[in-house]
Design a protein around this motif. Structure first.
Motif, PDB file in Angstrom:
ATOM      1  N   ARG A 281       6.574 -32.515 -89.739  1.00 33.76           N
ATOM      2  CA  ARG A 281       6.566 -31.654 -88.671  1.00 33.76           C
ATOM      3  C   ARG A 281       7.879 -30.746 -88.410  1.00 33.76           C
ATOM      4  O   ARG A 281       7.743 -29.471 -88.266  1.00 33.76           O
ATOM      5  CB  ARG A 281       6.259 -32.294 -87.383  1.00 33.76           C
ATOM      6  CG  ARG A 281       5.524 -31.635 -86.237  1.00 33.76           C
ATOM      7  CD  ARG A 281       5.232 -32.173 -84.838  1.00 33.76           C
ATOM      8  NE  ARG A 281       4.313 -33.509 -85.312  1.00 33.76           N
ATOM      9  CZ  ARG A 281       4.817 -34.736 -85.294  1.00 33.76           C
ATOM     10  NH1 ARG A 281       5.893 -35.136 -84.909  1.00 33.76           N
ATOM     11  NH2 ARG A 281       3.860 -35.701 -85.589  1.00 33.76           N
ATOM     12  N   HIS A 282       8.674 -31.386 -88.361  1.00 31.97           N
ATOM     13  CA  HIS A 282      10.132 -30.652 -88.270  1.00 31.97           C
ATOM     14  C   HIS A 282      10.030 -29.519 -89.424  1.00 31.97           C
ATOM     15  O   HIS A 282      10.559 -28.341 -89.007  1.00 31.97           O
ATOM     16  CB  HIS A 282      11.376 -31.732 -88.176  1.00 31.97           C
ATOM     17  CG  HIS A 282      12.640 -31.009 -88.185  1.00 31.97           C
ATOM     18  ND1 HIS A 282      12.874 -30.499 -87.012  1.00 31.97           N
ATOM     19  CD2 HIS A 282      13.610 -30.835 -89.090  1.00 31.97           C
ATOM     20  CE1 HIS A 282      14.484 -30.164 -86.898  1.00 31.97           C
ATOM     21  NE2 HIS A 282      14.643 -30.131 -88.391  1.00 31.97           N
ATOM     22  N   LEU A 283      10.112 -30.068 -90.677  1.00 28.76           N
ATOM     23  CA  LEU A 283      10.196 -29.084 -91.791  1.00 28.76           C
ATOM     24  C   LEU A 283       9.322 -28.009 -91.695  1.00 28.76           C
ATOM     25  O   LEU A 283       9.566 -26.908 -92.003  1.00 28.76           O
ATOM     26  CB  LEU A 283       9.939 -29.861 -93.036  1.00 28.76           C
ATOM     27  CG  LEU A 283      11.135 -30.602 -93.460  1.00 28.76           C
ATOM     28  CD1 LEU A 283      10.651 -31.516 -94.601  1.00 28.76           C
ATOM     29  CD2 LEU A 283      12.589 -30.018 -93.810  1.00 28.76           C
ATOM     30  N   GLY A 284       7.985 -28.384 -91.284  1.00 28.76           N
ATOM     31  CA  GLY A 284       7.190 -27.226 -91.134  1.00 28.76           C
ATOM     32  C   GLY A 284       7.379 -25.997 -89.982  1.00 28.76           C
ATOM     33  O   GLY A 284       7.159 -24.982 -90.390  1.00 28.76           O
ATOM     34  N   GLN A 285       7.849 -26.558 -88.925  1.00 33.26           N
ATOM     35  CA  GLN A 285       8.244 -25.730 -87.927  1.00 33.26           C
ATOM     36  C   GLN A 285       9.248 -24.733 -88.284  1.00 33.26           C
ATOM     37  O   GLN A 285       9.142 -23.501 -88.022  1.00 33.26           O
ATOM     38  CB  GLN A 285       8.716 -26.492 -86.615  1.00 33.26           C
ATOM     39  CG  GLN A 285       7.448 -27.109 -85.802  1.00 33.26           C
ATOM     40  CD  GLN A 285       7.995 -28.165 -84.815  1.00 33.26           C
ATOM     41  OE1 GLN A 285       9.240 -28.588 -84.750  1.00 33.26           O
ATOM     42  NE2 GLN A 285       7.044 -28.331 -83.851  1.00 33.26           N
ATOM     43  N   HIS A 286      10.128 -25.226 -88.940  1.00 33.93           N
ATOM     44  CA  HIS A 286      11.444 -24.581 -89.409  1.00 33.93           C
ATOM     45  C   HIS A 286      10.949 -23.711 -90.569  1.00 33.93           C
ATOM     46  O   HIS A 286      11.547 -22.285 -90.436  1.00 33.93           O
ATOM     47  CB  HIS A 286      12.499 -25.337 -90.052  1.00 33.93           C
ATOM     48  CG  HIS A 286      13.419 -25.920 -88.922  1.00 33.93           C
ATOM     49  ND1 HIS A 286      14.332 -25.170 -88.172  1.00 33.93           N
ATOM     50  CD2 HIS A 286      13.151 -27.139 -88.183  1.00 33.93           C
ATOM     51  CE1 HIS A 286      14.796 -25.954 -87.146  1.00 33.93           C
ATOM     52  NE2 HIS A 286      14.168 -27.171 -86.946  1.00 33.93           N
ATOM     53  N   LEU A 287      10.247 -24.126 -91.351  1.00 32.43           N
ATOM     54  CA  LEU A 287       9.683 -23.136 -92.419  1.00 32.43           C
ATOM     55  C   LEU A 287       8.821 -21.907 -92.113  1.00 32.43           C
ATOM     56  O   LEU A 287       9.152 -21.015 -92.258  1.00 32.43           O
ATOM     57  CB  LEU A 287       8.937 -23.855 -93.483  1.00 32.43           C
ATOM     58  CG  LEU A 287       9.540 -24.683 -94.421  1.00 32.43           C
ATOM     59  CD1 LEU A 287       8.829 -25.625 -95.334  1.00 32.43           C
ATOM     60  CD2 LEU A 287      10.588 -23.736 -95.445  1.00 32.43           C
ATOM     61  N   ARG A 288       7.840 -22.200 -90.972  1.00 31.71           N
ATOM     62  CA  ARG A 288       7.247 -20.959 -90.297  1.00 31.71           C
ATOM     63  C   ARG A 288       8.275 -20.237 -89.426  1.00 31.71           C
ATOM     64  O   ARG A 288       7.983 -18.962 -89.582  1.00 31.71           O
ATOM     65  CB  ARG A 288       6.228 -21.797 -89.184  1.00 31.71           C
ATOM     66  CG  ARG A 288       4.766 -22.300 -90.002  1.00 31.71           C
ATOM     67  CD  ARG A 288       3.855 -22.521 -88.727  1.00 31.71           C
ATOM     68  NE  ARG A 288       4.235 -23.847 -87.989  1.00 31.71           N
ATOM     69  CZ  ARG A 288       3.954 -25.132 -88.378  1.00 31.71           C
ATOM     70  NH1 ARG A 288       3.621 -25.411 -89.734  1.00 31.71           N
ATOM     71  NH2 ARG A 288       4.557 -26.127 -87.723  1.00 31.71           N
ATOM     72  N   THR A 289       9.273 -20.820 -88.747  1.00 31.92           N
ATOM     73  CA  THR A 289      10.172 -19.842 -88.323  1.00 31.92           C
ATOM     74  C   THR A 289      10.693 -18.970 -89.241  1.00 31.92           C
ATOM     75  O   THR A 289      11.027 -17.532 -89.275  1.00 31.92           O
ATOM     76  CB  THR A 289      11.282 -20.384 -87.500  1.00 31.92           C
ATOM     77  OG1 THR A 289      10.307 -21.348 -86.645  1.00 31.92           O
ATOM     78  CG2 THR A 289      12.095 -19.652 -86.767  1.00 31.92           C
ATOM     79  N   LEU A 290      11.196 -19.494 -90.496  1.00 32.46           N
ATOM     80  CA  LEU A 290      11.974 -18.726 -91.424  1.00 32.46           C
ATOM     81  C   LEU A 290      11.137 -17.682 -92.054  1.00 32.46           C
ATOM     82  O   LEU A 290      11.479 -16.514 -92.189  1.00 32.46           O
ATOM     83  CB  LEU A 290      12.468 -19.736 -92.459  1.00 32.46           C
ATOM     84  CG  LEU A 290      13.297 -19.384 -93.475  1.00 32.46           C
ATOM     85  CD1 LEU A 290      14.605 -18.613 -93.027  1.00 32.46           C
ATOM     86  CD2 LEU A 290      13.530 -20.316 -94.754  1.00 32.46           C
ATOM     87  N   PHE A 291       9.662 -17.920 -92.357  1.00 35.61           N
ATOM     88  CA  PHE A 291       8.923 -17.000 -92.937  1.00 35.61           C
ATOM     89  C   PHE A 291       8.151 -16.193 -92.185  1.00 35.61           C
ATOM     90  O   PHE A 291       6.961 -15.430 -92.665  1.00 35.61           O
ATOM     91  CB  PHE A 291       8.074 -17.936 -94.233  1.00 35.61           C
ATOM     92  CG  PHE A 291       8.901 -18.176 -95.350  1.00 35.61           C
ATOM     93  CD1 PHE A 291       9.581 -17.328 -96.165  1.00 35.61           C
ATOM     94  CD2 PHE A 291       9.395 -19.802 -95.443  1.00 35.61           C
ATOM     95  CE1 PHE A 291      10.268 -17.929 -97.118  1.00 35.61           C
ATOM     96  CE2 PHE A 291      10.337 -20.131 -96.295  1.00 35.61           C
ATOM     97  CZ  PHE A 291      10.769 -19.102 -97.297  1.00 35.61           C
ATOM     98  N   THR A 292       8.218 -16.107 -90.885  1.00 40.23           N
ATOM     99  CA  THR A 292       7.128 -15.555 -90.088  1.00 40.23           C
ATOM    100  C   THR A 292       7.088 -13.991 -90.282  1.00 40.23           C
ATOM    101  O   THR A 292       6.247 -13.585 -90.349  1.00 40.23           O
ATOM    102  CB  THR A 292       7.676 -15.849 -88.627  1.00 40.23           C
ATOM    103  OG1 THR A 292       7.392 -16.937 -88.268  1.00 40.23           O
ATOM    104  CG2 THR A 292       6.794 -14.797 -87.570  1.00 40.23           C
ATOM    105  N   ASP A 293       8.227 -13.232 -90.623  1.00 42.51           N
ATOM    106  CA  ASP A 293       8.341 -12.168 -91.006  1.00 42.51           C
ATOM    107  C   ASP A 293       7.617 -11.778 -92.297  1.00 42.51           C
ATOM    108  O   ASP A 293       6.722 -10.764 -92.355  1.00 42.51           O
ATOM    109  CB  ASP A 293       9.736 -11.417 -90.967  1.00 42.51           C
ATOM    110  CG  ASP A 293      10.571 -11.447 -89.362  1.00 42.51           C
ATOM    111  OD1 ASP A 293       9.541 -11.441 -88.506  1.00 42.51           O
ATOM    112  OD2 ASP A 293      11.625 -11.328 -89.639  1.00 42.51           O
ATOM    113  N   THR A 294       7.905 -12.350 -93.191  1.00 41.37           N
ATOM    114  CA  THR A 294       7.116 -12.309 -94.525  1.00 41.37           C
ATOM    115  C   THR A 294       5.997 -12.478 -94.366  1.00 41.37           C
ATOM    116  O   THR A 294       4.896 -11.773 -95.146  1.00 41.37           O
ATOM    117  CB  THR A 294       7.946 -13.565 -95.411  1.00 41.37           C
ATOM    118  OG1 THR A 294       9.235 -13.520 -95.615  1.00 41.37           O
ATOM    119  CG2 THR A 294       7.103 -13.351 -96.899  1.00 41.37           C
ATOM    120  N   LEU A 295       5.256 -13.527 -93.644  1.00 36.55           N
ATOM    121  CA  LEU A 295       3.839 -13.642 -93.710  1.00 36.55           C
ATOM    122  C   LEU A 295       3.287 -12.569 -92.811  1.00 36.55           C
ATOM    123  O   LEU A 295       1.915 -12.269 -93.035  1.00 36.55           O
ATOM    124  CB  LEU A 295       3.564 -15.122 -92.919  1.00 36.55           C
ATOM    125  CG  LEU A 295       3.949 -16.305 -93.826  1.00 36.55           C
ATOM    126  CD1 LEU A 295       3.786 -17.660 -92.769  1.00 36.55           C
ATOM    127  CD2 LEU A 295       3.063 -16.326 -94.895  1.00 36.55           C
TER     128      LEU A 295
END
Length: 61
Positions: free
Chosen positions: A27-41
């Protein structure tokens, strides 16, 4: 490209030996990856990439 070393386990063997991640860590990794790639997505897809994807979706003859 480097040569494989016989004394080292290959990547797939190491991956299967690794312990699964706990739900909290996933869950922690998923939240950070979503934050990191929000602009890209949210960015528009390049038309050339869209054309390639469309070709992949077409059935083969």
């Amino acid at each position: 490209m480097s040569k494989p070393h016989p004394e080292r386990a290959c990547e797939t063997e190491r991956a299967t030996e690794a312990a699964p991640l706990s739900p909290n860590i996933r869950r922690h990794l998923g939240q950070h990856l979503r934050t990191l790639f929000t602009d890209t997505l949210s960015a528009p897809v390049d038309p050339r990439l869209e054309a390639l994807i469309a070709r992949l979706n077409k059935p083969k003859r």
